[in-house]
Design an enzyme around this catalytic site. Structure first.
Site, PDB file in Angstrom:
ATOM      1  CG  PHE A 110      -0.298   0.392   2.436  1.00 19.43           C
ATOM      2  CD1 PHE A 110       0.451   1.727   2.737  1.00 19.43           C
ATOM      3  CD2 PHE A 110       0.134  -0.921   3.473  1.00 19.43           C
ATOM      4  CE1 PHE A 110       0.761   2.254   3.719  1.00 19.43           C
ATOM      5  CE2 PHE A 110       1.518   0.058   4.817  1.00 19.43           C
ATOM      6  CZ  PHE A 110       1.543   1.474   4.593  1.00 19.43           C
ATOM      7  CD  GLU A 161       9.296  -2.461   8.579  1.00 19.58           C
ATOM      8  OE1 GLU A 161       7.963  -4.185   7.950  1.00 19.58           O
ATOM      9  OE2 GLU A 161       9.480  -1.860   6.555  1.00 19.58           O
ATOM     10  CB  CYS A 207      10.452  -0.268   2.913  1.00 20.93           C
ATOM     11  SG  CYS A 207      11.597   0.595   1.592  1.00 20.93           S
ATOM     12  CB  SER A 212       4.754  -6.918   5.918  1.00 20.39           C
ATOM     13  OG  SER A 212       4.068  -8.369   4.995  1.00 20.39           O
ATOM     14  CD  GLU A 237      -5.853  -5.624   0.536  1.00 18.19           C
ATOM     15  OE1 GLU A 237      -4.398  -6.133  -0.191  1.00 18.19           O
ATOM     16  OE2 GLU A 237      -5.673  -6.661   1.813  1.00 18.19           O
ATOM     17  CE  LYS A 254      -2.878  -8.604  -3.970  1.00 20.79           C
ATOM     18  NZ  LYS A 254      -3.663  -7.969  -3.386  1.00 20.79           N
TER      19      LYS A 254
HETATM   20  P1  NAD Z   1       1.878  -6.292   3.572  1.00 23.41           P
HETATM   21  O1  NAD Z   1       2.122  -7.716   3.300  1.00 23.41           O
HETATM   22  O2  NAD Z   1       0.057  -6.149   4.074  1.00 23.41           O
HETATM   23  O3  NAD Z   1       1.227  -6.210   1.783  1.00 23.41           O
HETATM   24  C1  NAD Z   1       1.467  -6.910   0.563  1.00 23.41           C
HETATM   25  C2  NAD Z   1       1.094  -7.416  -0.433  1.00 23.41           C
HETATM   26  O4  NAD Z   1       0.559  -8.764  -0.436  1.00 23.41           O
HETATM   27  C3  NAD Z   1      -0.375  -6.516  -0.771  1.00 23.41           C
HETATM   28  O5  NAD Z   1      -1.128  -7.077  -2.049  1.00 23.41           O
HETATM   29  C4  NAD Z   1      -1.422  -7.686   0.248  1.00 23.41           C
HETATM   30  O6  NAD Z   1      -1.968  -7.581  -0.506  1.00 23.41           O
HETATM   31  C5  NAD Z   1      -0.309  -9.176   0.076  1.00 23.41           C
HETATM   32  N1  NAD Z   1      -1.357  -9.697   0.920  1.00 23.41           N
HETATM   33  C6  NAD Z   1      -1.619  -8.940   2.783  1.00 23.41           C
HETATM   34  N2  NAD Z   1      -1.587 -10.639   3.367  1.00 23.41           N
HETATM   35  C7  NAD Z   1      -1.608 -11.474   2.668  1.00 23.41           C
HETATM   36  C8  NAD Z   1      -1.872 -12.916   3.368  1.00 23.41           C
HETATM   37  N3  NAD Z   1      -1.829 -13.569   4.425  1.00 23.41           N
HETATM   38  N4  NAD Z   1      -0.886 -14.031   1.590  1.00 23.41           N
HETATM   39  C9  NAD Z   1      -0.765 -13.749   0.798  1.00 23.41           C
HETATM   40  N5  NAD Z   1      -0.424 -12.169   0.144  1.00 23.41           N
HETATM   41  C10 NAD Z   1      -1.120 -10.839   0.859  1.00 23.41           C
HETATM   42  O7  NAD Z   1       2.687  -4.939   3.461  1.00 23.41           O
HETATM   43  P2  NAD Z   1       2.016  -3.370   3.508  1.00 23.41           P
HETATM   44  O8  NAD Z   1       1.117  -3.466   4.962  1.00 23.41           O
HETATM   45  O9  NAD Z   1       0.932  -3.379   2.040  1.00 23.41           O
HETATM   46  O10 NAD Z   1       3.012  -3.053   3.409  1.00 23.41           O
HETATM   47  C11 NAD Z   1       4.133  -2.780   3.933  1.00 23.41           C
HETATM   48  C12 NAD Z   1       5.337  -3.549   3.767  1.00 23.41           C
HETATM   49  O11 NAD Z   1       5.541  -3.275   2.361  1.00 23.41           O
HETATM   50  C13 NAD Z   1       5.870  -2.958   4.752  1.00 23.41           C
HETATM   51  O12 NAD Z   1       6.798  -3.928   5.585  1.00 23.41           O
HETATM   52  C14 NAD Z   1       7.260  -2.364   3.872  1.00 23.41           C
HETATM   53  O13 NAD Z   1       8.602  -2.558   4.557  1.00 23.41           O
HETATM   54  C15 NAD Z   1       7.271  -3.248   2.652  1.00 23.41           C
HETATM   55  N6  NAD Z   1       8.053  -2.457   1.780  1.00 23.41           N
HETATM   56  C16 NAD Z   1       9.634  -2.918   1.461  1.00 23.41           C
HETATM   57  C17 NAD Z   1       9.642  -2.091   0.408  1.00 23.41           C
HETATM   58  C18 NAD Z   1      10.823  -3.049   0.360  1.00 23.41           C
HETATM   59  O14 NAD Z   1      11.595  -2.466  -1.543  1.00 23.41           O
HETATM   60  N7  NAD Z   1      11.916  -3.326   0.722  1.00 23.41           N
HETATM   61  C19 NAD Z   1       9.250  -1.348  -0.069  1.00 23.41           C
HETATM   62  C20 NAD Z   1       7.754  -1.146   0.598  1.00 23.41           C
HETATM   63  C21 NAD Z   1       7.068  -1.131   1.476  1.00 23.41           C
END
Ligand code: NAD
Length: 500
Positions: free
Chosen positions: A150, A384, A282, A227, A177, A174
């Site tokens: 997000f 984090e 991040c 994450s 959401e 994808k």
């Molecule tokens: P998230 O892991 O909750 O979601 C990421 C994606 O995974 C979304 O599209 C989500 O719908 C999907 N998802 C969520 N739960 C899932 C599940 N149980 N099974 C399969 N797919 C699932 O992450 P977020 O909260 O949207 O984003 C923040 C995180 O992203 C932080 O940890 C941040 O550090 C990380 N991030 C990392 C970078 C990088 O380059 N390393 C860059 C941006 C964000």
């Protein structure tokens, strides 16, 4: 409210759906739309589009043809920046200025993707043996599944997909959401830029859609950002289904400040990189690691004063420094992390828990929160914390600072502030992080360098952008060829394993 945010398949918006979830405006806490959630059949429909004859024509199109689309996409992104920033801010909560900053980095990613022919062209060696020439070519992998977080509704998707499309792949994306609208806006821009239908497809949704992507036999590669615990799952499941997977995950970015540093500059850097975007980056600085008591005491005074001056506001408040966090759930989890840190004995210098926006009482706000005396055994240190709560972890020496930084499970970004070249050199040689800053608080590389963390901030060997990403999105073939003259035709059988 009947605003349904749908999928985008074969160049068409699709809103009919069985499952959906709410989309909120974090600045006000209001539900503003519903987001369709794809099931396995919808994902399959998108993959069928992405493997259609039309999509395959894109894989065969000349570089020049593909680049025309990218040039046009870049122009459209520039022309529509204001509109897109509004869409991002409304669903994400970040300020318009911050949203425009991310669009700028998205455009930079598209510009670098125009170099795809340069970074994917092969090598050639003449007459390696017996008049045989050897050359290598890179060809598109096919269908790329993209799963994005997000916190950057457009920058991460753009840097990822501009390159994937530029080298000839088709996409099933994808988005998060929580921020689904920027994705559809982006899809419309691709279409307007002349990308053939079927090449760029969006399935909105949750875990069901992610699992369908990871299991689909016609998806060759998966790019994930999110994450750590989901990213590890995506990597393991995707690779177990024989896909190449690049997964970029969480961070806990340490900022070491040496006694010789410009402390005023370091304090400004910590506040900007620590609290920008409500700390939902991040690459945000998570922890200040001052070396020596005197450095810590001086920085603490400066940082308290500067942090107190930060203004919180709705995404469209031009005077706001940062906005709400993404969701009520996220707000609760950050508040819980703060409570726990207080219980664990850290000194709470600034407490943002009670902050309430004067106009938007239901918005997901948290005031800037600052702790001193964080220690490595605290959950606050280990996790984090994706919200505006930052900490100071005091150390006595550079050795200790390096040890602490390297012992965290994450290795996304690390930073040092110093005036001494030798100290800086030692830091970047010994630190186990993918991105390192020397007097630069958010060392997010420009698009023509590789981006990706180390340790548990990345799963898989590729990079999110930069030349390595172009390699991830292509398959390498190495060709050995010989064109003998008819009279030279060597008909003799030889079973020897030879190089001559
Ligand atoms: P998230 O892991 O909750 O979601 C990421 C994606 O995974 C979304 O599209 C989500 O719908 C999907 N998802 C969520 N739960 C899932 C599940 N149980 N099974 C399969 N797919 C699932 O992450 P977020 O909260 O949207 O984003 C923040 C995180 O992203 C932080 O940890 C941040 O550090 C990380 N991030 C990392 C970078 C990088 O380059 N390393 C860059 C941006 C964000």
């Amino acid at each position: 409210m009947n605003n349904m945010i749908g999928h985008f398949i074969s160049g068409q918006h699709i809103t009919q759906t069985q499952n959906s979830g709410p989309v909120f405006n974090p600045s006000t806490g209001e539900e503003i739309a519903r987001c369709a959630y794809a099931d396995v059949a919808v994902v399959d429909q998108a993959v069928q589009a992405a493997t259609s004859t039309n999509a395959k024509k894109w894989a065969k199109a000349s570089h020049a043809t593909r680049l025309q689309v990218l040039f046009k996409l870049r122009e459209l992104m520039i022309a529509k920046t204001d509109e897109l920033a509004e869409i991002i801010g409304r669903e994400h909560g970040k300020t318009i200025a911050d949203a425009k900053g991310e669009i700028g980095r998205a455009i930079e990613g598209i510009e670098f993707a125009c170099n795809a022919p340069q970074v994917t062209k092969g090598e050639y060696a003449r007459n390696v043996a017996g008049d045989i020439d050897v050359f290598s070519v890179r060809v598109p992998v096919g269908v790329v599944g993209c799963i994005t977080p997000f916190n950057f509704p457009i920058m991460i998707p753009a840097v990822m997909m501009a390159m994937a499309v530029s080298v000839g792949n088709s996409i099933v994306w994808k988005p998060s959401e929580k921020v689904p609208s920027a994705a559809l806006f982006f899809a419309d821009l691709w279409k307007e830029a002349g990308l053939p239908d079927d090449v760029f497809n969006i399935v909105q949704g949750d875990k069901v859609a992610v699992d369908a992507i990871l299991e689909h036999p016609d998806i060759a590669a998966v790019s994930f950002v999110g994450s750590t615990h989901i990213g590890e799952y995506v990597y393991q499941k995707g690779t177990s289904h024989n896909k190449r997977v690049a997964s970029f995950t969480g961070g806990k970015n340490h900022m070491v400040v040496m006694p010789d540093a410009d402390l005023e500059a370091a304090a400004n850097a910590f506040v900007s990189a620590g609290f920008g975007s409500a700390s939902q980056r991040c690459m945000a600085v998570s922890l200040l690691v001052p070396v020596g008591e005197e450095t810590a005491n001086q920085l603490r005074t400066l940082i308290i004063e500067k942090t107190k001056a930060l203004k919180i506001g709705a995404y469209n408040d031009p005077t706001a420094d940062f906005g709400a966090v993404i969701s009520a759930q996220s707000q609760q989890s950050v508040l819980k992390a703060i409570d726990q840190c207080v219980a664990d004995g850290a000194e709470l210098l600034l407490d943002g828990r009670a902050y309430e926006h004067p106009q938007y009482k239901n918005g997901y706000y948290i005031g800037p929160t600052l702790f001193d005396y964080i220690s490595t055994d605290m959950d606050f240190y280990k996790q984090e914390v994706f919200g505006p709560a930052r900490g100071i972890l005091r150390v006595n020496t550079l050795d200790e600072a390096i040890l602490v930084t390297n012992s965290h499970e994450f290795g996304n970004g690390s930073v040092i502030f110093t005036r001494d070249g030798k100290t800086a050199h030692r830091f970047f040689m010994e630190i186990e992080s993918g991105m390192i800053g020397v007097n630069v608080p958010v060392p997010l590389p420009v698009s023509y360098f590789n981006f990706g963390g180390l340790r548990r901030s990345k799963f898989g060997e590729s990079h999110l952008y930069g030349p390595d990403a172009a390699r991830f999105y292509t398959k390498l073939k190495t060709v050995s060829q010989k064109w003998p003259e008819p009279e030279e035709s060597d008909q003799a059988i030889s079973l020897a394993f030879k190089i001559t």
